[in-house]
Design an enzyme around this catalytic site. Structure first.
Site, PDB file in Angstrom:
ATOM      1  CB  CYS A  52     -24.557  -9.040  -1.267  1.00  0.00           C
ATOM      2  SG  CYS A  52     -25.167 -10.655  -1.757  1.00  0.00           S
ATOM      3  CG  ASP A  85     -27.744 -10.913  -9.231  1.00  0.00           C
ATOM      4  OD1 ASP A  85     -28.261  -9.798  -9.361  1.00  0.00           O
ATOM      5  OD2 ASP A  85     -26.730 -11.271  -9.852  1.00  0.00           O
ATOM      6  CB  CYS A 126     -24.632  -7.801  -4.800  1.00  0.00           C
ATOM      7  SG  CYS A 126     -25.606  -9.221  -5.377  1.00  0.00           S
ATOM      8  CG  ASP A 127     -23.517 -11.653  -8.310  1.00  0.00           C
ATOM      9  OD1 ASP A 127     -23.020 -11.770  -7.175  1.00  0.00           O
ATOM     10  OD2 ASP A 127     -24.146 -12.557  -8.876  1.00  0.00           O
ATOM     11  CE  LYS A 128     -24.954  -9.454 -12.822  1.00  0.00           C
ATOM     12  NZ  LYS A 128     -25.207 -10.266 -11.621  1.00  0.00           N
ATOM     13  CB  CYS A 198     -23.556 -15.763  -2.915  1.00  0.00           C
ATOM     14  SG  CYS A 198     -25.211 -15.035  -2.912  1.00  0.00           S
ATOM     15  CD  GLU A 450     -27.030 -14.072 -12.515  1.00  0.00           C
ATOM     16  OE1 GLU A 450     -25.926 -13.513 -12.572  1.00  0.00           O
ATOM     17  OE2 GLU A 450     -27.528 -14.489 -11.452  1.00  0.00           O
ATOM     18  CB  SER A 476     -26.456 -17.572 -11.007  1.00  0.00           C
ATOM     19  OG  SER A 476     -25.778 -17.555  -9.784  1.00  0.00           O
TER      20      SER A 476
END
Length: 562
Positions: A52, A85, A126-128, A198, A450, A476
């Protein structure tokens, strides 16, 4: 006469009593003629440890090289942290994932504010990363723009497309002897073919799509793949837009309004986005000084149909939106034309959302990725805010309807994710069960990890329609099935989830938005009597500070409560 755009950096560069600061700036390569230029912080969440984020430094260099061509801008590349993650999932490292959002926001605020940079170009992956960046930009409230690192390409094996969740679910299939050890290994090796976040409508793509609809990214930023020419072109032209924002003094709080927040949430819900959306938008709204609560999410969810046939609940990926739909702007334009989104919201282009969509092509429904509003996958959105005696302050369910909308079953209780994972993999969960994973909330986790591993194992084991899972942790964006998370109050704080016993009946009602423990009040009082919270799992370091300051999931898990 041109407007001055170095309103912050001039406090250092044009202050005659700061010789040491000037000396250090000369050491970085600045010339005297550069001292009156606006300074731009080019923030990225680059690190080599996951797909990511591994390419973000390259994107940052493209941005910086493009800034060099501007006569009145200077760019400085800056890195902040990230947590993968996918790599930490199911390990103790996952406790750092959500807390990393606060560290990202804190570090960006620190370097930009202390060095008096005039504007920010942020490149999250990435996510955060994405909400962390957005929170910082709202705190700073100076001209800023976000360039999404982009989504990963799909993997491919045995005639099927793969993504990160394919590797998790493969373990469940292997344990059921549905695939061989060789197939299992090949799926893992081929799930992630290169750089990018992702690929499904998981948290990173959910937040990127939402922020594009909210106006903080250029059109196409969320759907342009990580390795595409489109992404490189975006990085090359982005200095033109930051300069325009500086010249017109357009700041994040001019763009992030109640209506633009609703635009982001509506798009994300239409596409079947991650439940993490709730946590992050609660925090974003708070920093934008906009009242926004759980009930507002439910109101939107009731109004918005699910039209995205995207993973994890569907079958397509973000790359399919790019290739077959033409990108997220095509969907935004459709929702604008149908009156779902507000078109008069200002964006980082300096134009309104409607103006940005003027030359975007109309959607073609001769495909199975995005459904028309009059023939949706589900008549209202998949995210439900559930209340009841288990979660009097709210919980979040992800109910697409594929697993039904009502579940009633017997509780099987675990005080950790690890215990639950072992039980699922060892085939100890019977159909009709409600798995309860507790003491994994913001404080109890700590960090509200998660639960992708257990949900993936459930789906991989063929139990998706036969069992439910509830937790004071979170899920997630890749999780699917009959799952409820964010249960508040959490177990560590004495929430009712701490007092559920094996065999108790739990009912989850996705139509009436309730979650109920069918145990008499007198019995619950008995169970609570004499209860002592377990000792905190961490006694020092960042996670300890996080536990001591974090708000509940229903309040966005923020560490600076105000």
């Amino acid at each position: 006469m041109k407007k001055k755009i170095n309103n912050f950096s001039k406090k250092i560069t044009e202050e005659i009593n700061l010789p040491a600061a000037h000396a250090m700036l000369y050491a970085t390569g600045l010339k005297e003629s550069d001292f009156k230029k606006a300074q731009i912080g080019i923030i990225s969440n680059w690190y080599e440890g996951n797909p990511c984020n591994m390419h973000l430094n390259k994107l940052g260099k493209i941005v910086k090289n493009s800034i060099k061509k501007k006569k009145n801008l200077i760019g400085f590349q800056i890195n902040t942290i990230g947590v993968s993650d996918g790599i930490t999932m199911g390990t103790l490292g996952m406790r750092y994932s959500l807390p990393s959002r606060e560290l990202i926001a804190d570090s960006i605020e620190t370097v930009i504010d202390s060095h008096h940079y005039d504007g920010v170009i942020a490149i999250p992956g990435c996510d955060k990363n994405i909400p962390g960046v957005m929170m910082a930009l709202l705190r700073l409230n100076r001209p800023s723009i976000i360039v999404y690192g982009g989504s990963i390409s799909s993997g491919f094996y045995n005639g099927k497309k793969l993504d990160i969740v394919s590797s998790f679910e493969a373990l469940g299939k292997k344990n059921l002897c549905q695939i061989s050890e060789k197939e299992y290994k090949n799926i893992i090796k081929k799930s992630c073919p290169g750089p990018g976040a992702c690929g499904g409508m998981y948290t990173a793509n959910t937040m990127a799509s939402a922020l594009e609809a909210m106006g903080m990214m250029l059109p196409y930023s969320s759907s342009s793949p990580s390795v595409s020419n489109n992404k490189k072109i975006e990085c090359k032209v982005i200095p033109n837009y930051i300069q325009k924002l500086l010249e017109n003094n357009i700041k994040p709080k001019d763009i992030v309004t109640k209506n633009s927040i609703e635009n982001g949430i509506k798009l994300a819900m239409c596409l079947g986005g991650s439940t993490n959306l709730i946590l992050h938008f609660l925090a974003i709204a708070k920093y934008a000084d906009i009242p926004f609560y759980l009930k507002d999410f439910q109101k939107i969810s009731n109004q918005i149909p699910l039209i995205g046939n995207l993973k994890p609940s569907g079958i397509f990926l973000m790359e399919d939106i790019h290739i077959h739909i033409g990108g997220i702007p095509v969907i935004i334009k459709y929702l604008l034309n149908e009156g779902i989104l507000y078109g008069d919201c200002l964006t980082v282009t300096g134009k309104t959302l409607s103006e940005n969509m003027k030359n975007i092509p109309n959607i073609n429904f001769n495909q199975k990725i995005i459904y028309p509003l009059n023939n949706p996958i589900k008549k209202n959105a998949h995210i439900r805010i559930l209340y009841g005696n288990i979660s009097p302050k709210g919980s979040i369910a992800k109910i697409t309807g594929k697993e039904g909308i009502l579940f009633r079953g017997k509780a099987i209780v675990f005080d950790s994710e690890e215990q639950a994972n072992l039980a699922i993999l060892n085939k100890k969960i019977r159909p009709g069960s409600v798995i309860v994973i507790r003491y994994v909330g913001p404080i109890g986790g700590p960090g509200m990890p998660e639960m992708l591993k257990p949900t993936s194992y459930i789906m991989g084991s063929g139990l998706g329609k036969k069992i439910a899972l509830i937790t004071d942790g979170r899920f997630s964006g890749g999780s699917h099935g009959f799952v409820v998370g964010h249960i508040t109050p959490e177990a560590q704080s004495g929430g009712l989830i701490a007092f559920i016993k094996n065999g108790d009946i739990i009912t989850i009602d996705g139509k009436n938005n309730t979650i109920t423990l069918e145990v008499k009040k007198e019995e619950i009082k008995k169970r609570k009597k004499g209860w002592i919270p377990p000792l905190l799992k961490i006694k020092r370091g960042y996670l300890y500070k996080y536990m001591k300051t974090v708000s509940s999931a229903s309040e966005g898990c923020m560490t600076d409560q105000f």
